[in-house]
Design a protein around this motif. Structure first.
Motif, mmCIF file in Angstrom:
data_model
loop_
_atom_site.group_PDB
_atom_site.id
_atom_site.type_symbol
_atom_site.label_atom_id
_atom_site.label_comp_id
_atom_site.label_asym_id
_atom_site.label_seq_id
_atom_site.Cartn_x
_atom_site.Cartn_y
_atom_site.Cartn_z
ATOM 1 N N GLU A 129 0.823 -1.220 0.000
ATOM 2 C CA GLU A 129 0.000 0.000 0.000
ATOM 3 C C GLU A 129 0.853 1.264 0.000
ATOM 4 O O GLU A 129 0.396 2.326 -0.386
ATOM 5 C CB GLU A 129 -0.941 0.002 1.219
ATOM 6 N N ARG A 130 2.078 1.129 0.451
ATOM 7 C CA ARG A 130 2.998 2.268 0.440
ATOM 8 C C ARG A 130 3.985 2.183 -0.712
ATOM 9 O O ARG A 130 5.073 2.758 -0.668
ATOM 10 C CB ARG A 130 3.691 2.383 1.798
ATOM 11 N N LYS A 131 3.610 1.415 -1.714
ATOM 12 C CA LYS A 131 4.333 1.346 -2.997
ATOM 13 C C LYS A 131 5.685 0.639 -2.917
ATOM 14 O O LYS A 131 6.512 0.777 -3.814
ATOM 15 C CB LYS A 131 4.549 2.751 -3.607
ATOM 16 N N GLY A 132 5.897 -0.091 -1.858
ATOM 17 C CA GLY A 132 7.101 -0.903 -1.797
ATOM 18 C C GLY A 132 6.947 -2.131 -2.690
ATOM 19 O O GLY A 132 5.877 -2.378 -3.250
ATOM 20 N N THR A 133 8.032 -2.877 -2.827
ATOM 21 C CA THR A 133 8.008 -4.084 -3.648
ATOM 22 C C THR A 133 7.837 -5.304 -2.744
ATOM 23 O O THR A 133 8.528 -5.424 -1.738
ATOM 24 C CB THR A 133 9.335 -4.207 -4.426
ATOM 25 N N THR A 134 6.890 -6.180 -3.100
ATOM 26 C CA THR A 134 6.650 -7.339 -2.234
ATOM 27 C C THR A 134 6.920 -8.655 -2.959
ATOM 28 O O THR A 134 6.630 -8.798 -4.148
ATOM 29 C CB THR A 134 5.202 -7.345 -1.697
ATOM 30 N N VAL A 135 7.489 -9.563 -2.201
ATOM 31 C CA VAL A 135 7.840 -10.875 -2.733
ATOM 32 C C VAL A 135 7.357 -11.948 -1.771
ATOM 33 O O VAL A 135 7.551 -11.823 -0.560
ATOM 34 C CB VAL A 135 9.372 -11.021 -2.894
ATOM 35 N N VAL A 136 6.728 -12.974 -2.291
ATOM 36 C CA VAL A 136 6.300 -14.095 -1.449
ATOM 37 C C VAL A 136 6.931 -15.367 -2.000
ATOM 38 O O VAL A 136 6.994 -15.560 -3.217
ATOM 39 C CB VAL A 136 4.756 -14.214 -1.444
ATOM 40 N N GLN A 137 7.412 -16.189 -1.072
ATOM 41 C CA GLN A 137 7.947 -17.483 -1.530
ATOM 42 C C GLN A 137 6.785 -18.307 -2.099
ATOM 43 O O GLN A 137 5.706 -18.379 -1.494
ATOM 44 C CB GLN A 137 8.607 -18.236 -0.364
ATOM 45 N N GLN A 138 7.023 -18.901 -3.246
ATOM 46 C CA GLN A 138 5.984 -19.723 -3.875
ATOM 47 C C GLN A 138 5.517 -20.787 -2.871
ATOM 48 O O GLN A 138 6.339 -21.575 -2.385
ATOM 49 C CB GLN A 138 6.586 -20.400 -5.091
ATOM 50 N N PRO A 139 4.214 -20.806 -2.540
ATOM 51 C CA PRO A 139 3.759 -21.732 -1.492
ATOM 52 C C PRO A 139 4.194 -23.184 -1.723
ATOM 53 O O PRO A 139 4.604 -23.863 -0.772
ATOM 54 C CB PRO A 139 2.241 -21.579 -1.539
ATOM 55 N N ALA A 140 4.129 -23.644 -2.961
ATOM 56 C CA ALA A 140 4.492 -25.046 -3.229
ATOM 57 C C ALA A 140 5.978 -25.309 -2.974
ATOM 58 O O ALA A 140 6.393 -26.431 -2.708
ATOM 59 C CB ALA A 140 4.133 -25.403 -4.665
ATOM 60 N N ASP A 141 6.767 -24.238 -3.023
ATOM 61 C CA ASP A 141 8.216 -24.359 -2.818
ATOM 62 C C ASP A 141 8.570 -24.254 -1.335
ATOM 63 O O ASP A 141 9.670 -24.623 -0.918
ATOM 64 C CB ASP A 141 8.913 -23.242 -3.612
ATOM 65 N N ALA A 142 7.630 -23.716 -0.521
ATOM 66 C CA ALA A 142 7.920 -23.486 0.896
ATOM 67 C C ALA A 142 7.780 -24.786 1.685
ATOM 68 O O ALA A 142 6.889 -25.585 1.411
ATOM 69 C CB ALA A 142 6.978 -22.435 1.460
ATOM 70 N N LEU A 143 8.655 -24.948 2.649
ATOM 71 C CA LEU A 143 8.588 -26.123 3.511
ATOM 72 C C LEU A 143 7.262 -26.126 4.270
ATOM 73 O O LEU A 143 6.621 -27.147 4.448
ATOM 74 C CB LEU A 143 9.765 -26.084 4.486
ATOM 75 N N VAL A 144 6.870 -24.951 4.748
ATOM 76 C CA VAL A 144 5.563 -24.789 5.389
ATOM 77 C C VAL A 144 4.852 -23.656 4.655
ATOM 78 O O VAL A 144 5.290 -22.509 4.707
ATOM 79 C CB VAL A 144 5.714 -24.434 6.887
ATOM 80 N N ARG A 145 3.778 -23.964 3.971
ATOM 81 C CA ARG A 145 3.215 -22.990 3.035
ATOM 82 C C ARG A 145 2.204 -22.040 3.654
ATOM 83 O O ARG A 145 1.698 -21.131 2.985
ATOM 84 C CB ARG A 145 2.602 -23.716 1.835
#
Lengths: 277, 192
Positions: B143-159
């Motif tokens: 919302e403050r125009k930063g850049t967001t990244v999420v680990q791909q759930p299928a790639d995460a050990l705990v999704r």
């Protein structure tokens, strides 16, 4: 789960609020760490179910008892007994034996919140046979927290953790001998609190009121900016006798302060300094 | 495409450490954007995390102390059992107030405080975890125009944590742990 509805504040909101409180009630929060002050206020909006910043502002300006509640909520009272056992071990092994050499011992717990650390200190002093010749001054700006501290009653659910801390800090007795359990509460031995003096004291505006051989102020300075930290550390310096000890929280430091050259850290990473000049 | 950043804030819980270690192993030596690592840690255990990370990283690894100044070439680790916030002057403030999502440090709090200061120059990354902490913080960054990244759930050990984040807001990037290194190398430092 529904995401919690939180009202987020702008820097301007925070400035307005700080100004209101200073003008109306003479409380100065302008040198608090802004990021954590903002969190306190955002948390307050949530726990009091306020619908807007304007509502909060209105209530603070027009209701003094509500303002007192705000002050209590701004002050963080999260604490525990014998937190950071490594710190208490050094206190027990290094500082307490030196305190023993004084005919009369005075300790100041500045920003004691609900008092868990004062009772921790009293236990250390009692085990060293020094409590009878000690006075423990415990101050905070939050009267509600002080009332809890005075009562010596803490949640029984915490005792297992405190008992672990006690053993890790070098305690050899049965920790449960220090309190009486009833229902979900633990009432600490009144012999421990006999030598405690509780009083309201605001580190922002109040002055030195006595001299001490040991001052503890753990996890209080983190809520202040560098300027206020420096003021408070100077206040401690005025209140500390030569060769006295100053204890801060494990992630706090005196390195940014003008009094730093007068102090020598006594034990590795633990935040304990001796006043050497 | 490259992206400007003054700070990279990485949040993670269960299953995130391996991703971070791999990241440190593979990131090139020229990378100097300050990194803040907000990991849920056991407050009781005498942690060797700082040493472990130091050993693996060319960045200077430092557990945050109150009022430390954010510096380039440093990787900052939130100490166990403290919230970590950032002030306008680029100094850290520690906070020992109530837990959020049963967590201290809370990823939400750190992300929000960092977003207030760095706004569009903040990159927020949320990794594997079994807790909803971080999801709201990531939305706040966006919302403050930063850049967001999420680990791909299928790639995460705990999704659970990545899933929560993607439920609350769309991320700019959804990446596997392996892709994260390349992503970080496309960032360049800008002063706040």
């Amino acid at each position: 789960m529904e995401p919690t509805k939180t009202i987020f504040l702008s820097d301007e909101d925070i400035e307005l609020l700080i100004n209101d409180m200073a003008v109306t009630y003479g409380y100065d929060f302008s040198d608090y760490s802004k990021a954590s002050f903002k969190r306190r206020i955002e948390r307050l909006l949530m726990i009091d179910h306020l619908s807007s910043f304007a509502e909060l502002r209105y209530r603070i300006l027009h209701d003094e008892s509500y303002f007192q509640h705000v002050v209590e909520e701004i002050s963080v009272t999260v604490t525990e007994m014998l937190r950071d056992p490594g710190f208490y071990r050094i206190l027990r092994d290094t500082v307490v034996p030196l305190l023993a050499t004084y005919p009369f011992i005075k300790v100041w717990h500045a920003g004691c919140a609900t008092g868990e650390e004062v009772y921790s200190m009293a236990i250390l002093l009692q085990e060293a046979g020094l409590l009878h010749k000690t006075l423990l001054y415990a101050t905070d700006m939050n009267p509600a927290a002080l009332a809890k501290a005075r009562s010596g009653i803490f949640p029984l659910s915490q005792m297992q953790q405190y008992s672990k801390n006690y053993v890790a800090s070098g305690g050899t007795r049965d920790f449960s001998s220090y309190y009486t359990a009833s229902y979900h509460l633990a009432q600490f031995d009144p012999a421990l609190s006999e030598k405690m003096i509780f009083a309201t004291h605001n580190l922002v505006t109040d002055f030195s009121f006595n001299s001490f051989q040991l001052i503890l102020c753990r996890n209080v300075l983190i809520y202040f900016n560098k300027k206020l930290q420096d003021r408070v550390l100077s206040l401690f310096d005025e209140s500390l006798e030569a060769n006295g000890f100053l204890a801060l929280g494990t992630k706090e430091s005196i390195r940014f302060s003008s009094v730093a050259p007068k102090y020598k850290q006594i034990a590795g990473k633990e935040k304990l300094w001796k006043k050497v000049k | 495409m490259t992206y400007p950043a003054s700070l990279v804030a990485i949040g993670g819980s269960a299953g995130s450490l391996q991703v971070i270690l791999t990241l440190l192993d593979t990131i090139n030596a020229g990378f100097s954007i300050p990194v803040l690592l907000v990991l849920h840690r056991d407050p009781q255990g005498e942690s060797r995390l700082e040493e472990l990370l130091s050993f693996r990283s060319h960045l200077v690894v430092k557990e945050v102390e109150d009022k430390d100044i954010v510096e380039r070439g440093h990787l900052y680790l939130c100490p166990a059992d403290y919230h970590v916030l950032i002030e306008d002057d680029g100094s850290f403030s520690l906070d020992y107030s109530e837990k959020e999502h049963f967590s201290r440090p809370s990823i939400d709090l750190a992300f929000r405080a960092a977003a207030d200061v760095y706004k569009e120059k903040l990159v927020g990354i949320l990794l594997s975890g079994a807790n909803a902490d971080g999801a709201a913080g990531l939305r706040y960054i966006k919302e403050r125009k930063g850049t967001t990244v999420v680990q791909q759930p299928a790639d995460a050990l705990v999704r659970y944590m990545p899933d929560q984040a993607l439920q609350q807001s769309s991320a700019d990037f959804i990446l596997t742990g392996a892709e994260l290194t390349h992503f970080l190398q496309r960032l360049y430092y800008v002063s706040p």
